[in-house]
Design a protein around this motif. Structure first.
Motif, PDB file in Angstrom:
ATOM      1  N   MET A  24      33.554  39.307  20.804  1.00 22.37           N
ATOM      2  CA  MET A  24      33.386  40.712  20.876  1.00 22.37           C
ATOM      3  C   MET A  24      34.281  41.219  19.593  1.00 22.37           C
ATOM      4  N   GLU A  25      35.334  40.640  19.076  1.00 18.91           N
ATOM      5  CA  GLU A  25      36.080  40.951  18.164  1.00 18.91           C
ATOM      6  C   GLU A  25      36.448  42.526  18.445  1.00 18.91           C
ATOM      7  N   TRP A  26      36.867  42.843  19.211  1.00 20.24           N
ATOM      8  CA  TRP A  26      37.357  44.383  19.699  1.00 20.24           C
ATOM      9  C   TRP A  26      38.226  44.693  18.372  1.00 20.24           C
ATOM     10  N   ASP A  27      37.866  46.214  18.035  1.00 24.59           N
ATOM     11  CA  ASP A  27      38.682  46.845  16.967  1.00 24.59           C
ATOM     12  C   ASP A  27      40.382  46.956  17.350  1.00 24.59           C
ATOM     13  N   MET A  28      40.494  47.046  18.688  1.00 27.78           N
ATOM     14  CA  MET A  28      41.855  47.110  19.092  1.00 27.78           C
ATOM     15  C   MET A  28      42.278  47.091  20.494  1.00 27.78           C
ATOM     16  N   CYS A  29      43.225  46.316  21.033  1.00 23.32           N
ATOM     17  CA  CYS A  29      43.335  45.765  22.222  1.00 23.32           C
ATOM     18  C   CYS A  29      44.747  46.275  22.798  1.00 23.32           C
ATOM     19  N   PHE A  30      45.050  46.839  23.937  1.00 24.27           N
ATOM     20  CA  PHE A  30      46.191  46.864  24.692  1.00 24.27           C
ATOM     21  C   PHE A  30      46.378  45.807  25.643  1.00 24.27           C
ATOM     22  N   LEU A  31      47.332  44.849  25.136  1.00 26.35           N
ATOM     23  CA  LEU A  31      47.315  43.462  25.679  1.00 26.35           C
ATOM     24  C   LEU A  31      48.586  43.743  26.446  1.00 26.35           C
ATOM     25  N   SER A  32      48.454  43.180  27.589  1.00 27.45           N
ATOM     26  CA  SER A  32      49.908  43.400  28.436  1.00 27.45           C
ATOM     27  C   SER A  32      49.875  41.891  29.263  1.00 27.45           C
ATOM     28  N   ARG A  33      51.143  41.649  29.467  1.00 29.68           N
ATOM     29  CA  ARG A  33      51.260  40.369  30.632  1.00 29.68           C
ATOM     30  C   ARG A  33      51.413  41.048  31.964  1.00 29.68           C
ATOM     31  N   TYR A  34      50.720  40.163  32.873  1.00 31.32           N
ATOM     32  CA  TYR A  34      50.914  40.735  34.237  1.00 31.32           C
ATOM     33  C   TYR A  34      52.106  40.840  34.679  1.00 31.32           C
ATOM     34  N   SER A  35      52.559  41.873  35.180  1.00 30.07           N
ATOM     35  CA  SER A  35      53.705  42.125  36.153  1.00 30.07           C
ATOM     36  C   SER A  35      53.250  42.863  37.523  1.00 30.07           C
ATOM     37  N   PRO A  36      53.817  42.280  38.618  1.00 37.34           N
ATOM     38  CA  PRO A  36      53.246  42.993  39.999  1.00 37.34           C
ATOM     39  C   PRO A  36      53.896  44.077  40.249  1.00 37.34           C
ATOM     40  N   ARG A  37      52.868  45.216  40.310  1.00 36.07           N
ATOM     41  CA  ARG A  37      53.464  46.589  40.702  1.00 36.07           C
ATOM     42  C   ARG A  37      53.542  46.603  42.233  1.00 36.07           C
ATOM     43  N   LYS A  38      54.712  47.313  42.616  1.00 43.18           N
ATOM     44  CA  LYS A  38      54.919  47.358  44.007  1.00 43.18           C
ATOM     45  C   LYS A  38      54.028  48.176  44.862  1.00 43.18           C
ATOM     46  N   GLY A  39      53.505  47.770  45.945  1.00 46.16           N
ATOM     47  CA  GLY A  39      52.464  48.680  46.749  1.00 46.16           C
ATOM     48  C   GLY A  39      50.978  48.319  46.453  1.00 46.16           C
ATOM     49  N   THR A  40      50.944  47.528  45.423  1.00 43.37           N
ATOM     50  CA  THR A  40      49.439  47.115  45.190  1.00 43.37           C
ATOM     51  C   THR A  40      48.907  45.882  45.909  1.00 43.37           C
ATOM     52  N   TYR A  41      47.694  45.465  45.907  1.00 39.28           N
ATOM     53  CA  TYR A  41      47.036  44.506  46.800  1.00 39.28           C
ATOM     54  C   TYR A  41      47.543  43.225  46.201  1.00 39.28           C
ATOM     55  N   SER A  42      47.595  43.375  44.805  1.00 38.90           N
ATOM     56  CA  SER A  42      48.171  42.003  44.216  1.00 38.90           C
ATOM     57  C   SER A  42      49.435  41.340  44.387  1.00 38.90           C
ATOM     58  N   GLU A  43      50.419  42.619  44.412  1.00 40.52           N
ATOM     59  CA  GLU A  43      51.882  42.601  44.705  1.00 40.52           C
ATOM     60  C   GLU A  43      51.987  41.855  46.295  1.00 40.52           C
ATOM     61  N   LYS A  44      51.081  42.251  47.107  1.00 39.01           N
ATOM     62  CA  LYS A  44      51.106  41.909  48.430  1.00 39.01           C
ATOM     63  C   LYS A  44      50.543  40.786  48.823  1.00 39.01           C
ATOM     64  N   LYS A  45      49.478  40.541  48.271  1.00 40.55           N
ATOM     65  CA  LYS A  45      48.465  39.482  48.889  1.00 40.55           C
ATOM     66  C   LYS A  45      48.397  38.279  47.886  1.00 40.55           C
ATOM     67  N   LEU A  46      48.518  38.526  46.572  1.00 38.34           N
ATOM     68  CA  LEU A  46      48.198  37.329  45.647  1.00 38.34           C
ATOM     69  C   LEU A  46      49.595  36.773  45.100  1.00 38.34           C
ATOM     70  N   LYS A  47      49.365  35.558  44.572  1.00 37.10           N
ATOM     71  CA  LYS A  47      50.776  35.078  44.136  1.00 37.10           C
ATOM     72  C   LYS A  47      51.092  35.141  42.581  1.00 37.10           C
ATOM     73  N   ASP A  48      52.280  35.826  42.093  1.00 39.50           N
ATOM     74  CA  ASP A  48      52.353  35.791  40.835  1.00 39.50           C
ATOM     75  C   ASP A  48      52.899  34.608  40.212  1.00 39.50           C
ATOM     76  N   ASP A  49      52.155  33.783  39.960  1.00 40.19           N
ATOM     77  CA  ASP A  49      52.383  32.252  40.015  1.00 40.19           C
ATOM     78  C   ASP A  49      52.173  31.773  38.553  1.00 40.19           C
ATOM     79  N   ILE A  50      52.072  32.677  37.686  1.00 40.64           N
ATOM     80  CA  ILE A  50      51.959  32.066  36.127  1.00 40.64           C
ATOM     81  C   ILE A  50      53.512  32.436  35.564  1.00 40.64           C
ATOM     82  N   PRO A  51      54.248  31.160  35.164  1.00 39.38           N
ATOM     83  CA  PRO A  51      55.529  31.426  34.765  1.00 39.38           C
ATOM     84  C   PRO A  51      55.767  32.347  33.522  1.00 39.38           C
ATOM     85  N   HIS A  52      56.898  32.856  33.565  1.00 39.75           N
ATOM     86  CA  HIS A  52      56.979  33.944  32.267  1.00 39.75           C
ATOM     87  C   HIS A  52      56.700  33.327  31.058  1.00 39.75           C
ATOM     88  N   GLU A  53      57.216  31.928  30.843  1.00 38.10           N
ATOM     89  CA  GLU A  53      57.145  31.497  29.425  1.00 38.10           C
ATOM     90  C   GLU A  53      55.625  31.198  29.196  1.00 38.10           C
TER      91      GLU A  53
END
Ligand code: SF4
Length: 441
Positions: free
Chosen positions: A331-360
């Motif tokens: 795609m060669e996007w012109d720009m991207c806001f790139l973030s690392r996933y962190s679980p946000r309290k109260g969301t589905y992913s925080e409650k039901k999915l595992k934040d299993d990718i190590p920080h490193e």
């Protein structure tokens, strides 16, 4: 969206007789307009407790309020029935949902009954919130909110729970506000909403029947109508952020025919892997996203496109990450806001999915992707060398004039004249990663 909301808050306070303090320490009223897409933002606000407590000791009449995506209930009460933020941060006096901004004077008086204020406001409905005339940061470039809330329920995002369900603003009201801005000197309008191109399509909008007369794509109809203000002096029309799911052929066709629409879109993809997208509940496949971008670029060949990507989402395998990386290369996007996933309290992913990718590993993937991001950004800038771009000057830094091209590229050039708010022809001589440099023609 937050800038636009802050302009409405400033307008309410001004009607009460308040003016902007030079510094937070001098203020009688402090308002935190929060964005809580990421947990980090919420933690930063919670981290202000000590500072606020100290400030309140020195300033007895100080009131502190919080609004934006962190607030789910409007209140001044610090008990468990009301907004939990007030319980967690006793230094706060008021929590208000942004659509309740017109209630702010009454809430302030509840905290301090001796408070005198000049004006009464209509309270509490979304239409009234939209009707508040914003105190604009600049006259030449303005934000106009057209909808609020979100029905998409991405699994990592709290917005549908805090901002509520999608609600689209009255069509005529938007046009009236745009007209007024243009009469007052606006040359650039940015229409804003959580998923701006879903305008008029939500469950609530359909139920109300108010948007039926605007066809299958009320957003396209709205763009066409705002574009007519080119006859009154409008030069640039932008919108942010669209959701890929509602980027229809009709919308692309409409955009390409408009005089004022700018060739730049920020269209979040979040991942380049279909399995990750499914876990994120994004409701499109990578092939569909690519197809939309192809159609946009064939209708508007000079179009710049940026995106958002989250790396290290729950369960992201090496292969899934590689797919996102390879999609970026394609795609060669012109720009991207790139973030690392962190679980946000109260969301589905925080409650039901595992934040299993190590920080490193998240950090490794982020740095790897960021290298590609910087290469693509520089490459996308280099093609402008030698071209003359129309630049809307937004601010000054020393003898540098800084503004944006139609494709939203930051352009810097030197001048001894102010030029703020003017559109200037600039010949591009140099391309960096984050901005272009040039000379006034
Ligand atoms: Fe959040 Fe998804 Fe809605 Fe965007 S589209 S506001 S990420 S739920």
């Amino acid at each position: 969206m937050n800038t636009s909301d802050s302009e409405r808050i400033a307008s309410v306070l001004e009607r009460l007789g308040y003016e902007k303090a030079a510094d937070g320490k001098e203020a009688n009223m402090l308002i935190f307009n929060t964005c809580s897409v990421k947990q980090k933002a919420e933690d930063r606000v919670l981290g202000l407790r000590r500072q606020l407590a100290d400030l309140k000791k020195t300033k007895q009449d100080l009131q502190v309020a919080i609004t934006g995506c962190m607030v789910s209930k409007t209140s001044t009460e610090h008990d468990e029935k009301h907004d939990q933020l007030l319980r967690r941060m006793p230094e706060l006096d008021i929590a208000f949902r942004i659509e309740d901004v017109a209630k702010l004077p009454k809430l302030m008086k509840k905290v301090d009954p001796s408070l005198e204020y000049k004006d009464e406001l209509d309270e509490g409905t979304l239409e009234n919130y939209f009707k508040i005339i914003p105190k604009k940061a600049t006259k030449f470039s303005v934000f106009v909110p057209i909808m609020t809330g979100c029905d998409k329920f991405c699994t990592y995002c709290i917005v549908p729970f805090t901002r509520g369900r999608e609600y689209s603003r009255d069509f005529t009201d938007i046009i009236e506000e745009c007209k007024r801005h243009v009469e007052e000197g606006a040359v650039e309008i940015t229409l804003v909403g959580q998923t701006v191109n879903s305008y008029g399509l939500s469950f609530n909008d359909k139920k109300s029947g108010k948007f039926e007369k605007f066809g299958s794509s009320p957003f396209s109809t709205l763009l066409r109508e705002v574009d007519k203000l080119s006859e009154n002096g409008l030069k640039r029309l932008r919108f942010t952020s669209p959701h890929p799911r509602d980027f229809t052929d009709e919308l692309i066709g409409s955009m390409a025919a408009l005089k004022t629409i700018c060739p730049y879109f920020h269209m979040p993809v979040q991942s380049g892997d279909d399995r990750t997208l499914r876990r994120m509940n994004r409701n499109y496949k990578t092939a569909e996203y690519i197809e939309i971008v192809k159609k946009i670029k064939s209708a508007m060949p000079d179009c710049a496109i940026s995106t958002d990507i989250i790396v290290g989402f729950c369960g992201e395998t090496d292969e899934e990450y590689e797919n996102t990386y390879n999609m970026y290369k394609e795609m060669e996007w012109d720009m991207c806001f790139l973030s690392r996933y962190s679980p946000r309290k109260g969301t589905y992913s925080e409650k039901k999915l595992k934040d299993d990718i190590p920080h490193e590993l998240k950090a490794k993937r982020w740095h790897h992707m960021n290298k590609l991001l910087l290469e693509c950004a520089e490459k996308s800038h280099k093609k402008y060398i030698g071209q003359t771009l129309k630049v809307l000057v937004t601010h000054i830094n020393g003898n540098k004039r800084i503004g944006r091209s139609r494709a939203f590229k930051e352009v810097q050039f030197e001048s001894d004249k102010d030029l703020t708010g003017q559109i200037i022809d600039v010949k591009i001589t140099k391309a960096g990663i984050f901005h272009l440099e040039g000379e006034r023609k």
